[in-house]
Scaffold this motif. Structure first.
Motif, PDB file in Angstrom:
ATOM      1  N   LEU A 176      54.831  37.863  50.438  1.00 37.41           N
ATOM      2  CA  LEU A 176      55.745  38.522  49.613  1.00 37.41           C
ATOM      3  C   LEU A 176      54.986  39.455  48.600  1.00 37.41           C
ATOM      4  O   LEU A 176      54.248  38.457  47.922  1.00 37.41           O
ATOM      5  CB  LEU A 176      56.937  37.773  49.109  1.00 37.41           C
ATOM      6  N   LEU A 177      54.992  40.333  48.300  1.00 35.14           N
ATOM      7  CA  LEU A 177      54.268  41.157  47.269  1.00 35.14           C
ATOM      8  C   LEU A 177      55.172  41.037  45.849  1.00 35.14           C
ATOM      9  O   LEU A 177      56.266  41.588  46.099  1.00 35.14           O
ATOM     10  CB  LEU A 177      53.754  42.598  47.612  1.00 35.14           C
ATOM     11  N   ILE A 178      54.555  41.031  44.810  1.00 37.16           N
ATOM     12  CA  ILE A 178      55.227  40.900  43.503  1.00 37.16           C
ATOM     13  C   ILE A 178      54.278  41.864  42.599  1.00 37.16           C
ATOM     14  O   ILE A 178      53.069  41.846  42.479  1.00 37.16           O
ATOM     15  CB  ILE A 178      55.291  39.608  42.689  1.00 37.16           C
ATOM     16  N   CYS A 179      54.805  42.998  42.036  1.00 36.30           N
ATOM     17  CA  CYS A 179      54.134  43.913  41.232  1.00 36.30           C
ATOM     18  C   CYS A 179      54.492  43.713  39.658  1.00 36.30           C
ATOM     19  O   CYS A 179      55.889  43.727  39.494  1.00 36.30           O
ATOM     20  CB  CYS A 179      54.371  45.375  41.588  1.00 36.30           C
ATOM     21  N   VAL A 180      53.540  43.455  38.878  1.00 37.39           N
ATOM     22  CA  VAL A 180      53.968  43.323  37.393  1.00 37.39           C
ATOM     23  C   VAL A 180      53.109  44.447  36.526  1.00 37.39           C
ATOM     24  O   VAL A 180      52.033  44.345  36.623  1.00 37.39           O
ATOM     25  CB  VAL A 180      53.871  41.859  36.992  1.00 37.39           C
ATOM     26  N   GLY A 181      54.047  45.179  35.680  1.00 36.36           N
ATOM     27  CA  GLY A 181      53.058  45.820  34.648  1.00 36.36           C
ATOM     28  C   GLY A 181      53.121  45.460  33.410  1.00 36.36           C
ATOM     29  O   GLY A 181      53.793  44.629  32.985  1.00 36.36           O
ATOM     30  N   TYR A 182      51.988  45.807  32.936  1.00 35.13           N
ATOM     31  CA  TYR A 182      51.610  45.424  31.423  1.00 35.13           C
ATOM     32  C   TYR A 182      51.086  46.655  30.660  1.00 35.13           C
ATOM     33  O   TYR A 182      50.609  47.560  31.018  1.00 35.13           O
ATOM     34  CB  TYR A 182      50.267  44.293  31.636  1.00 35.13           C
ATOM     35  N   PRO A 183      50.896  46.318  29.180  1.00 42.89           N
ATOM     36  CA  PRO A 183      50.480  47.373  28.381  1.00 42.89           C
ATOM     37  C   PRO A 183      49.033  47.564  28.589  1.00 42.89           C
ATOM     38  O   PRO A 183      48.483  48.835  28.401  1.00 42.89           O
ATOM     39  CB  PRO A 183      50.652  46.847  27.033  1.00 42.89           C
ATOM     40  N   THR A 184      48.159  46.478  28.918  1.00 42.46           N
ATOM     41  CA  THR A 184      46.719  46.565  29.035  1.00 42.46           C
ATOM     42  C   THR A 184      46.386  45.534  30.198  1.00 42.46           C
ATOM     43  O   THR A 184      46.820  44.725  30.496  1.00 42.46           O
ATOM     44  CB  THR A 184      46.132  46.329  27.650  1.00 42.46           C
ATOM     45  N   VAL A 185      45.119  45.753  30.509  1.00 39.90           N
ATOM     46  CA  VAL A 185      44.593  44.951  31.507  1.00 39.90           C
ATOM     47  C   VAL A 185      44.101  43.662  30.778  1.00 39.90           C
ATOM     48  O   VAL A 185      44.272  42.548  31.647  1.00 39.90           O
ATOM     49  CB  VAL A 185      43.264  45.595  32.276  1.00 39.90           C
ATOM     50  N   SER A 186      43.895  43.502  29.481  1.00 38.19           N
ATOM     51  CA  SER A 186      43.801  42.309  28.806  1.00 38.19           C
ATOM     52  C   SER A 186      45.152  41.501  28.984  1.00 38.19           C
ATOM     53  O   SER A 186      45.241  40.171  28.992  1.00 38.19           O
ATOM     54  CB  SER A 186      43.253  42.339  27.417  1.00 38.19           C
ATOM     55  N   ASP A 187      46.223  42.111  28.530  1.00 39.17           N
ATOM     56  CA  ASP A 187      47.582  41.612  28.698  1.00 39.17           C
ATOM     57  C   ASP A 187      47.638  40.847  30.069  1.00 39.17           C
ATOM     58  O   ASP A 187      48.187  39.878  30.223  1.00 39.17           O
ATOM     59  CB  ASP A 187      48.641  42.476  28.484  1.00 39.17           C
ATOM     60  N   ALA A 188      47.328  41.649  30.912  1.00 39.08           N
ATOM     61  CA  ALA A 188      47.426  41.116  32.488  1.00 39.08           C
ATOM     62  C   ALA A 188      46.814  39.804  32.634  1.00 39.08           C
ATOM     63  O   ALA A 188      47.289  39.068  33.273  1.00 39.08           O
ATOM     64  CB  ALA A 188      47.249  42.341  33.391  1.00 39.08           C
ATOM     65  N   ALA A 189      45.456  40.015  32.321  1.00 41.46           N
ATOM     66  CA  ALA A 189      44.799  38.878  32.606  1.00 41.46           C
ATOM     67  C   ALA A 189      44.729  37.703  31.657  1.00 41.46           C
ATOM     68  O   ALA A 189      44.782  36.501  32.167  1.00 41.46           O
ATOM     69  CB  ALA A 189      43.012  39.122  31.910  1.00 41.46           C
TER      70      ALA A 189
END
Length: 1013
Positions: free
Chosen positions: A279-292
């Motif tokens: 199952l794929l989960i996609c999550v959006g963030y303000p910046t790549v650092s926030d994602a990290a």
């Protein structure tokens, strides 16, 4: 920097010697151009290219190089971004012939394969042999064309490495040819002769075992302290595998050695279980650092993949292949959302959280991420088709980020380009966010821009950076930046390379990461295996500076005048260069052909439509990449522009290009080889006699009127013995089935009888030359369908899209024809222009504004639709025909796929409730191509890739062939294969079975334009 063999005589001598040894070798200038590049920033011209058929060929070649001290570079798919698949001397392409899976052992869960096998092929055959239970785990983004040997050479990882680790973790045995030509096997516990009866090999194995054991014993302390400190420490050699606690694992010590120690001819690899409930989960963030920063919260869920992408990559995919390719991403319409994580979980993730349901585990994870307060939006993607579509965005990251295309971002111009060089650093996952913050600051200090994506769950970041590699100043910036970046990643406890290897891009920076003692140990390891230093010199040990041999250095700043507008501003035009650049953009043609960065998606044999000729021949010269590399050498090495246009190497490379246009969208960087071919042919044949087919087929619209008058006689002649003579006289292959010409009466009944365009017309039906000459009944059907929606339809049958002149490179006349067409069709309205023939529709939509630089051309272009493309708008508005079949076979039309969208035809039929079975791939005829002498065998082979098997599988299903070429291919297959009896139908013909005409909404009046539009 100039390279040459250290010994061994001339290039001709080398090729002749190898040929005498029975080895397949090619030293032609065209072939050398193709293999002067990989997917890195570098270019080194080899002396010859060898295509071994088996390990014995490899041994003969390596022994020859050893005797003559000629460098040898093993190569797989040529997708190396570090520059470790090119070099001086002999390049050995192991992918051409040595590409078999030899065995799959279901009991031990292992497979034995040759090193040239493509990773996706290995994985598919493993699944097939184990009833879908087991697969090969490493899945780098290039897996559809990268090879097992390449993965072993670089220690590739891939999207699911957070679960399955690196290639190192899956190797059980390596089958080698050593630098002196011995056949050995490296095992998990030492080295042995592949053939136990070979005494010389046994002696060499014993010597290697003794020396490697001594090496490990002498340097035990630093091997324990300096290596394997993070999951993705790929830089250098994996010498910790030789430690006693690791079992003296020579096989895994050689993984990641980049072909510098021995040639890997095959391997025994471990297989892993296939996830039952991904199952794929996609999550959006303000910046790549926030994602990290959310990675530490995600990893306890035991995901199989945690990948990250930048918004610019998403926008480029949408611009290049349609917004539907990214529409499933959460927050994609929110401009504050600039980064996404792709997280794969499965039953193993559920078990980690004591859950039995993967969906419930996904909800737990999303709830936890919301509680962290960084995510903007998140969703699950249960549909496997949508899941595959979204993963394509991540997989194409390397190409998409190199040539961005975002109409909503002013910072992305037509001349935007970025490059590898520092695209593979890795840190511990828990340090990734801090590293990215510092890395972003470093980019800013050097006035560079980087588009980021990569394996966030493993701490490995890929970045494409706006280096200016064309000027001395720009190269100095690159050198300074990479040096500072190496210091930065080491300060964060990381590795210069996380999976691409060191190669020419990073090897010279290894002293920043490792002590002199460690570097000396690496050199000793290399010397034990390769005392003369002939194997892949320049990688890891004794490397040149990272700015040597750059492909963009030394390209003459010349202007190559073109007929097509290729989208790059005039280099002489005023305007500031982008940050980090020190020169104006290159000439538009040079910029266009340099768009190929070598990622090699055109070498894939599944998915998408490009590159049909490569899929037929499996030869690098017939790939989009191979052609682009020859063009790049043309603009680099030609003594002047006029001489360059006369290149026989380029003419040969382009000969089997079908001009399908698929590369313009399937290629992540948007390389449009059909346009480059047309432009080249225009200049190449200026003032010279052309092939006869350029006259017989290229000028077909000009003589089709006469053919209609003489149709009965022509059709009779095509069935008589005169057919073969007529075909050869016109430059055509007599084996190809020829079309029947419509009679004057048929044209009159189906075209002339249609109502003309008037002021009251809602939709203009553009009856193209192919439809008018060969399938006039399609015009009637199209008009009937369009009229059944309640719109009034007017027919324009006196204009031409100039397609045949474009495809044969007769651009001066093509421009005249298109200029006249644009003037006639530009009527001051925005009413749609619907073209039954997809290739003609594509020419009017794409080629018209690129060849005719007027406002009228742009206005007309924006109104043009293929029949299926326009129909989708009517279906969305509520129109529904009746009486459609349950299922159809749809031949995907290459030009429609490229210009109007990859799923145009399939989507409209599916929206009407029809089950669509697509034949994804070129039909093989492709306009002129399939009829021309010298192309028949390739044409038939192209049809066998998808179309012919689809026709044999379901002979009773209706076959939709909107393109005339596609219909001709089906006719030819039916005429030459007893197992095929299909006839192609245009979509309009299918729909007339269920279209219920309604009265027009207005009464037609006199035409407002005498020429019909």
């Amino acid at each position: 920097m100039t390279h040459a063999p250290t010994a061994g005589g001339t290039q001709t001598d080398v090729a002749g010697d190898l040929d005498a040894l029975g080895v397949e070798v090619d030293s032609s200038s065209r072939r050398l151009a193709e293999y002067s590049y990989d997917a890195s920033n570098y270019r080194i011209r080899p002396v010859a290219v060898v295509f071994p058929r088996d390990a014995d060929d490899v041994a003969r070649t390596v022994s020859y190089c050893h005797r003559h001290r000629i460098p040898l570079i093993p190569r797989g798919g040529g997708t190396s971004m570090g520059g470790n698949a090119i070099g001086p001397g002999i390049v050995m392409d192991l992918s051409r012939h040595m590409n078999r899976v030899l065995s799959v052992d279901t009991e031990t869960g292992t497979a034995v394969a040759e090193s040239g096998i493509v990773l996706t092929t290995l994985a598919a055959q493993a699944r097939s042999a184990t009833d879908g239970r087991l697969t090969f785990a490493p899945d780098p983004s290039s897996a559809s064309r990268a090879t097992l040997g390449g993965a072993i050479g670089n220690d590739a990882c891939g999207n699911h490495s957070v679960r399955h680790g690196r290639t190192t973790d899956h190797v059980e045995e390596l089958f080698l040819v050593t630098a002196d030509g011995q056949r050995l096997t490296a095992t998990r516990h030492g080295v042995e002769a592949t053939d136990p009866t070979d005494e010389a090999a046994a002696e060499r194995a014993a010597e290697l075992t003794r020396r490697l054991s001594d090496l490990a014993a002498q340097h035990m302390a630093i091997l324990r302290t300096d290596l394997e400190t993070i999951p993705r420490q790929v830089s250098g050699y994996h010498l910790a595998k030789l430690l006693p606690e690791n079992g003296f694992d020579v096989a895994r010590a050689l993984v990641g050695s980049e072909g510098t120690c021995a040639v890997v001819v095959g391997a025994r690899v471990r297989l892993v279980p296939v996830a039952a409930s991904p199952l794929l989960i996609c999550v959006g963030y303000p910046t790549v650092s926030d994602a990290a920063r959310d990675i530490p919260a995600i990893l306890p869920y035991a995901p199989s993949a945690v990948e990250g992408i930048d918004r610019k990559i998403v926008a480029t995919m949408a611009a290049r292949r349609g917004r539907d390719t990214v529409s499933a991403l959460p927050g994609v319409t929110d401009r504050d959302c600039t980064a996404w994580l792709f997280i794969d979980i499965d039953e193993q993730s559920a078990a980690r959280k004591s859950e039995t349901d993967v969906g419930a585990t996904a909800k737990l994870l999303l709830d936890e991420l919301r509680s962290q307060g960084r995510m903007i939006a998140g969703t699950t993607v249960p549909d496997p088709v949508a899941r595959k579509t979204l993963w394509r965005v991540r997989e194409d990251g390397a190409g998409l980020s190199s040539r961005l295309a975002d109409p909503d971002d002013e910072s992305v111009g037509a001349d935007y380009e970025s490059w590898p060089g520092w695209e593979d650093a890795a840190v511990a996952p828990e340090r990734l966010a801090d590293y990215l913050d510092d890395f972003t600051d470093l980019l800013d200090r050097h006035r560079l821009t980087g588009v980021m994506y990569g394996h966030f769950g493993a701490g490995c970041m890929h970045v494409r950076i706006t280096f200016d590699l064309r000027s001395d100043e720009g190269r100095a910036v690159m050198d300074s930046f990479c040096t500072d970046a190496a210091r930065l990643v080491v300060a964060h406890g990381g590795s210069l390379s996380g999976e691409h290897g060191d190669g020419r891009a990073r090897s010279a920076l290894l002293p920043i990461m490792y002590t002199p003692a460690m570097l000396s140990t690496f050199a000793e390891f290399k010397q034990i295996w390769d005392p003369q230093g002939t194997l892949n010199p320049g990688s890891i040990v004794d490397p040149p500076p990272i700015t040597d041999d750059l492909a963009l250095a030394g390209v003459p700043p010349r202007t190559w005048p073109t007929m097509f507008r290729l989208g790059v501003p005039d280099p002489s035009a005023p305007g500031a260069a982008p940050d980090g650049a020190h020169t104006a953009p290159p000439d538009p043609f040079v910029h266009a052909v340099q768009g190929c960065i070598g990622v090699g998606r055109c070498r894939s044999t599944s998915g998408g439509v490009m590159c049909p000729s490569y899929r037929a021949t499996r030869d690098e010269k017939d790939s989009t990449r191979g052609r682009a590399r020859v063009l790049q050498d043309m603009v680099r090495t030609a003594p002047d522009v006029e001489t360059g246009w006369q290149s026989t190497d380029v003419a040969e490379a382009l000969d089997l290009c079908l001009s399908c246009k698929a590369c313009s969208t399937d290629c992540p960087t948007g390389v449009d080889m059909a346009t480059y071919k047309s432009e080249f042919l225009h200049h190449h044949y200026r003032g010279r006699r052309r092939p006869m087919s350029h006259y017989s087929l290229g000028w077909m619209p000009a003589w089709l009127g006469v053919a209609g008058t003489l149709a009965p006689a022509i059709n009779a002649a095509l069935k008589s013995p005169l057919r073969r003579l007529a075909a050869r006289t016109g430059g055509l292959d007599p084996r190809r089935s020829m079309p029947r010409f419509a009679t004057r009466r048929a044209r009159r009944d189906h075209v002339a009888a249609l109502p003309p365009v008037t002021a009251a017309t809602d939709t203009v039906l553009f009856v193209d030359s192919f439809t008018k000459a060969f399938r006039p009944h399609v015009a009637t059907a199209a008009a009937e369908v369009l009229g059944s929606t309640g719109d009034t339809v007017g027919c324009s049958a006196d204009n031409c899209c100039a397609l045949t002149w474009i495809s044969t490179g007769q651009l001066t006349h093509a421009r005249k024809v298109l200029s006249r067409t644009a003037q006639n069709l530009d009527d001051g309205t925005d009413r749609p222009i619907v073209v039954p023939e997809p290739s003609c529709a594509a020419a009017l939509r794409k080629d018209l504004p690129e060849l005719v630089h007027t406002d009228a051309a742009h206005r007309v272009s924006s109104r043009v639709h293929s029949f299926a493309d326009h129909l989708s708008r009517l279906v969305e508005a509520g129109w529904r025909p009746e009486g459609l079949p349950d299922a159809v076979t749809l031949q995907t039309h290459c030009h429609e796929h490229a210009v109007f969208g990859a799923t145009t035809g399939a989507a409209v039929l599916q929206s009407l409730g029809v089950e669509v079975h697509t034949a994804d791939g070129c039909c093989g005829v492709a306009g002129n191509f399939g009829f021309e002498q010298g192309h028949y065998e390739v044409s038939v082979a192209v049809a066998e890739h998808a179309l012919a098997p689809a026709l044999r599988t379901a002979p009773d299903r209706p076959v939709i062939t909107d393109g005339f070429s596609c219909a001709m291919s089906v006719d030819h297959l039916a005429a030459t294969d007893p197992a095929i009896s299909s006839t192609g139908l245009h979509l309009a013909e299918l729909l007339t079975r269920g279209a219920t005409p309604r009265p027009p909404t207005a009464t037609p009046t006199e035409p407002t334009h005498p020429e019909g539009a």
